[in-house]
Design an enzyme around this catalytic site. Structure first.
Site, PDB file in Angstrom:
ATOM      1  N   PHE A 125      39.632  30.316  52.766  1.00 63.87           N
ATOM      2  CA  PHE A 125      39.864  30.677  51.370  1.00 63.87           C
ATOM      3  C   PHE A 125      41.277  31.244  51.235  1.00 63.87           C
ATOM      4  CE2 PHE A 125      39.697  33.336  47.582  1.00 63.87           C
ATOM      5  CZ  PHE A 125      39.209  32.419  46.671  1.00 63.87           C
ATOM      6  N   ASP A 191      34.509  36.912  56.623  1.00 62.57           N
ATOM      7  CA  ASP A 191      34.417  36.982  55.166  1.00 62.57           C
ATOM      8  C   ASP A 191      33.089  36.345  54.771  1.00 62.57           C
ATOM      9  OD1 ASP A 191      34.502  36.656  52.421  1.00 62.57           O
ATOM     10  OD2 ASP A 191      36.624  36.126  52.380  1.00 62.57           O
ATOM     11  N   TYR A 216      30.225  39.485  43.503  1.00 62.73           N
ATOM     12  CA  TYR A 216      30.011  38.867  42.185  1.00 62.73           C
ATOM     13  C   TYR A 216      29.527  37.430  42.281  1.00 62.73           C
ATOM     14  CZ  TYR A 216      34.951  37.509  42.930  1.00 62.73           C
ATOM     15  OH  TYR A 216      36.129  37.042  43.451  1.00 62.73           O
ATOM     16  N   LYS A 217      29.248  36.976  43.511  1.00 62.80           N
ATOM     17  CA  LYS A 217      28.705  35.627  43.661  1.00 62.80           C
ATOM     18  C   LYS A 217      27.176  35.749  43.761  1.00 62.80           C
ATOM     19  CE  LYS A 217      33.041  34.184  45.820  1.00 62.80           C
ATOM     20  NZ  LYS A 217      33.567  33.307  44.763  1.00 62.80           N
ATOM     21  N   ARG A 362      31.926  21.213  42.743  1.00 63.79           N
ATOM     22  CA  ARG A 362      31.085  22.190  43.456  1.00 63.79           C
ATOM     23  C   ARG A 362      29.847  22.541  42.632  1.00 63.79           C
ATOM     24  NH1 ARG A 362      33.816  27.509  45.598  1.00 63.79           N
ATOM     25  NH2 ARG A 362      33.854  27.933  43.344  1.00 63.79           N
TER      26      ARG A 362
END
Lengths: 390, 390
Positions: A125, A191, A216-217, A362
């Site tokens: 990422f 991560d 927040y995912k 996605r």
């Protein structure tokens, strides 16, 4: 081809189906982007409003003690720790994932002072890549995923990896890579932004060293929710204070002129904690109450299996997502040369996913609230859209 | 001695008296701790609830564009900039004050690469001291306030100061010290946490370089509200990206493997912005609508003048706060050997201030909502408490 009735039957038989009622979801929307921004859990609005009105508005400065504000980073951290397979006292909720990455990169460096190199993989990422580059400079080795074990030589301080790839959904074997790094004398900084809340994790059992992640995912903590850091207890005695602010001091209100680190992970705290966001996150975590992560993972895999099968049957787009269950997280990606156009058309049909350059569609399957019929309806819409676009 | 009727008359004649209605304050409480946690502005609860329900809950991932989430750090930053005397495009709202201090200490270092030393003063706020020590190490000179100009030699990269002292309320001459530092070839990093919202600031006019501050004191942004950083436009071309995360990238959604800094102060952004807290802060700033900072300062000084006079008349405690108006911010401190006991008794009488070790009683006078009668009643309570304690 698999009929919609099969998906309906799966929902009817789903022991987790009732968890969807813990979320406020807009009518008629098929939300497959919980891997980017988790849906709103029930109760968050009321709890945050009460924190504003009563704690801040009425209790004012006394709320720091009386309403437990001061301990929220640790209390919320421990609740996240329960989803990480981490015993209490090893996780704090604070700052952003990026800031926490910086902190734990410095911690990793300090844990292995005699070793100069950091290893990460191509396609990590971006924020992980940028910060690893920033901290390690020319001492960063960026290698292909398959070459990671071979890159672990005796000059490597830390392996820095994202567990579930944001673009493909491919998932590393956390325990195996941790063991390989330890065998070479390195530590691992994981991560877990795209894992926590969707994939069972067993950080303590795996002998993990360091981890960060966002909230927040799949944790549904709200846009830009406080992130978190994990440091295994065995590293606490020698733990560096990488951004030494007053909140991480051993006695913050003594206002001493020199920094003395607080015990354990509290020294990873830097500035004043963001209370309103921590309250939102704390309430959001209630959505996991009584939920078995094993059951959640089983549903996640059943959802993504169904999606992959239906796409094979009805759309025929290639997927970079591993078809073997153990090798993927809770999202599926598909390739289409006109991905942005396809996604825009899907969104017009109220099927919400997202795109990543250059050609990736996605779809995230948050197992707390996504239904099997959502999968079927999404592929139905996708089949129509792809026909129209091609 | 000054009668309460005098204070009532001052309130009646106060052109800013109506601003108090922009806040939700508990009945019967005299709140003199807005220098630590500002009171709750009207409208914040409803606005944050709406952001949770509608933006997050209904708009979901689309809210990043559709509801302006992505630009909030810059939009809110510009609103704070208006209170700093800073033209748009020089302030971002993000992270904590401590994290922002770290970032701007690194920026200062990069602006003066040939110079090794940092200068700060004894008694600076702890987090400022700890982070300056962390970044500068043995190259940090800590001197008495009076010795600051003399400490500025040609090896000094940056002067790092808090404008208004958290313990005494003493205020530096920002323009004069900035000019003195520039004369020596150094830059200045100002912490304006105890100034912004209570003291008129003119950063651009003063030729300021760098500043940070918090938003939960006189800006009333809520507990742990997002902090902010200011970088003067003339430094933007050479501005370092001190914590290079994905949100500070020139094209975040290109997901490029290498970091390319965004233009200007956006490169000071690191991780995903905390939207709920930014919404709270954005709404809180509405309390300043139509308010002249000059008028606000005049009221602040009138409040603190009255407090100092009444304390002289009725209590007789020594104050480390400068009596000359130009030399203080918006708080007054008093010394008492049993300060914690005195404050606890005051709080029982619903007069809220706080204490700082070893012997300081602090009283903050937020001019947006503190009344002259509050000052009179607070001193009346203090006189009784001090009699009882002595």
């Amino acid at each position: 081809v698999t009929p919609r009735a099969d998906a309906e039957a799966l929902d009817s038989a789903d022991p987790l189906a009732g968890l969807r009622r813990r979320f406020c979801l807009p009518d008629g929307v098929i939300y497959l982007d919980g891997n980017s921004l988790g849906a709103l859990p029930d109760g968050v609005e009321a709890r945050v409003a009460a924190a504003i009105r009563t704690e801040w508005g009425s209790d004012l400065i006394a709320a720091w003690d009386d309403d437990g504000w001061w301990d929220l980073p640790v209390a919320v951290g421990d609740r996240i720790g329960a989803l990480l397979g981490a015993a209490p006292g090893q996780v704090v909720a604070c700052d952003s994932t990026s800031v926490n990455l910086y902190k734990l990169l410095r911690v990793a460096e300090a844990l292995r002072p005699g070793r100069a190199r950091f290893v990460t993989q191509h396609g990590n990422f971006p924020t992980d890549a940028y910060l690893a580059q920033h901290v390690a400079g020319k001492c960063l080795d960026v290698v292909a995923a398959d070459d990671l074990p071979g890159a672990l030589d005796t000059d490597v301080a830390a392996l820095v990896l994202t567990h579930v790839d944001y673009r493909t959904g491919a998932m590393h074997d956390l325990a195996a890579l941790t063991a390989a790094a330890h065998h070479a004398g390195a530590v691992v900084l994981w991560d877990l932004s795209h894992s926590v809340g969707a994939v069972p994790l067993a950080l303590d059992a795996a002998g993990a060293d360091l981890a960060v992640g966002c909230s927040y995912k799949y944790l549904n903590g709200g846009p830009g929710a406080p992130a978190w850091c994990y440091v295994a207890r065995r590293h606490h005695d020698t733990l560096a204070a990488p951004l030494p602010g007053w909140v991480g001091h051993a006695d913050p209100f003594a206002m001493e002129p020199a920094y003395r680190p607080a015990p354990g992970v509290r020294r990873l705290l830097t500035g004043t904690p963001g209370i309103l966001a921590l309250r939102a996150l704390d309430t959001a975590l209630d959505a996991f109450a009584g939920v078995s992560l094993t059951d959640l993972r089983a549903k996640s895999l059943a959802l993504t299996d169904l999606f992959l099968r239906l796409v094979d049957e009805r759309v025929g787009l290639a997927s970079p997502t591993p078809h073997r269950a153990a090798d993927r997280g809770s999202q599926v990606s598909l390739c289409h040369p006109r991905a942005p156009e396809v996604m825009a058309a899907l969104v017009r049909r109220s099927v919400i996913g997202d795109v990543r350059p250059p050609d990736v569609l996605r779809f995230g399957f948050a197992p707390l609230y996504v239904r099997y019929v959502d999968v079927w309806d999404a592929v139905d819409a996708l089949a129509g859209v792809v026909r129209d676009v091609d």
